[in-house]
Design a protein around this motif. Sequence first.
Motif, mmCIF file in Angstrom:
data_model
loop_
_atom_site.group_PDB
_atom_site.id
_atom_site.type_symbol
_atom_site.label_atom_id
_atom_site.label_comp_id
_atom_site.label_asym_id
_atom_site.label_seq_id
_atom_site.Cartn_x
_atom_site.Cartn_y
_atom_site.Cartn_z
ATOM 1 N N GLN A 98 1.106 2.987 1.324
ATOM 2 C CA GLN A 98 1.878 2.035 0.937
ATOM 3 C C GLN A 98 2.530 1.291 1.986
ATOM 4 O O GLN A 98 3.567 0.745 2.153
ATOM 5 N N LYS A 99 1.731 0.952 3.191
ATOM 6 C CA LYS A 99 2.208 0.265 4.482
ATOM 7 C C LYS A 99 1.247 -0.947 4.695
ATOM 8 O O LYS A 99 0.070 -0.905 4.318
ATOM 9 N N PRO A 100 1.744 -1.978 5.230
ATOM 10 C CA PRO A 100 1.163 -3.269 5.467
ATOM 11 C C PRO A 100 -0.018 -3.250 6.257
ATOM 12 O O PRO A 100 0.174 -2.490 7.477
ATOM 13 N N ILE B 4 -9.146 0.618 7.056
ATOM 14 C CA ILE B 4 -7.827 0.237 7.099
ATOM 15 C C ILE B 4 -7.119 -0.120 5.573
ATOM 16 O O ILE B 4 -6.046 0.172 5.240
ATOM 17 N N LYS B 5 -7.962 -0.499 4.731
ATOM 18 C CA LYS B 5 -7.604 -0.829 3.252
ATOM 19 C C LYS B 5 -7.098 0.471 2.823
ATOM 20 O O LYS B 5 -6.125 0.889 1.979
ATOM 21 N N LEU C 115 2.894 -8.531 12.381
ATOM 22 C CA LEU C 115 3.835 -7.743 11.237
ATOM 23 C C LEU C 115 5.106 -7.895 11.527
ATOM 24 O O LEU C 115 5.784 -7.790 10.394
ATOM 25 N N LYS C 116 5.743 -7.943 12.585
ATOM 26 C CA LYS C 116 7.218 -7.999 12.838
ATOM 27 C C LYS C 116 7.793 -9.476 12.223
ATOM 28 O O LYS C 116 8.799 -9.399 12.010
ATOM 29 N N ASP D 247 -3.244 -9.580 2.107
ATOM 30 C CA ASP D 247 -3.551 -9.021 0.496
ATOM 31 C C ASP D 247 -4.674 -8.188 0.670
ATOM 32 O O ASP D 247 -5.928 -8.720 0.872
ATOM 33 N N ILE D 248 -4.384 -7.004 0.275
ATOM 34 C CA ILE D 248 -5.573 -6.017 0.130
ATOM 35 C C ILE D 248 -6.785 -6.253 -0.646
ATOM 36 O O ILE D 248 -7.673 -6.064 -0.502
#
Length: 237
Positions: free
Chosen positions: A87-89, A79-80, A202-203, A209-210
Motif C-alpha cells: 500500500q505504497k504509491p 511494481i504494481k 513522488l515528493k 492509478d494502479i
Amino acid sequence: MKILSLDSATESATCAIIEDEKLLGEVTFNYKKQHSVILMNMIDYLLKNLNLKISDIDGFVVSKGPGSFTGLRIGAATIKGLSQGIQKPFISVSSLDALAYNLSYTDGIICPILDALRNNVYTAIYKFNDSNLEKLIDYSPMAIDDLIDILIKYNEKVTFIGDGVPKFCEMLKEKLPKVSFAPISLNFVKASSLGEIGLNLLKKGLKEDIYEFAPIYLRKSQAEREYEKKKGADIND
C-alpha cells in the motif's frame, strides 16, 4: 523517503534503492537475461544487502517506456504488485527521460535513441537548461534518417545515448557535423536516474492509478501488426 526503482524496457534490467539524496544500491544486468526470471531476484538481493524489508520502502518508480513490449509489461506488473502489496504509491518515468538524465549538464542537444528495428528508433530531443532537463520534441518512433534531418536544423552539438548508438553511430558521425556519444557506462537506462526523477515527482504528491496505468508503447506490437495485416488480407480476398 526510500524509493525502489526499476527498468526493464530494453535488454538491460536495472533496479536501485534511493533514500532522499543518497543512492543506497544499484544492480544492473546488460545481457540476454529473462526479465521475468531475474527482476525479483535483483530486488531481493538489494533489500537483503541493505538490511531492508520491502515494507521499509516508501514508494516505487518504474519505467513506462518506450521499449520492449514484454519487458515493459513485466516491469509494470512487478511494481504494481509491490505497490499494492504494501500500500505504497508508485510513479512512472519514461526510459527516454532517464537516459537523457544520465547526461545532465551536457551542453547542446541530448538525444536518446532506442533501437526500434528496421532503421527506426524510439527517441525524444532534450536540452539541459538552468539545472532542468527540457524536452524539445516529445517521445516518438522515427526513422533514423528523419531524426537526422530534424537534428541538422538545430545546428548544435548533439550527444547520443542509448542502445541504438552502436547500430547507428557511423551513420550519425557521417551525416551530422557536431556529434558525440555517451560513454558505455552510461549508455543504458540506469535505475538510479529513473529513481531520482521519480523521487522528486513522488515528493510532490504525484502518483499513478494502479488500475489505469499503462506503459508507453508508441507503436503496435509485431503480433498486432501481423494480425491487422492478415485481417486486411482476409477482407480483400
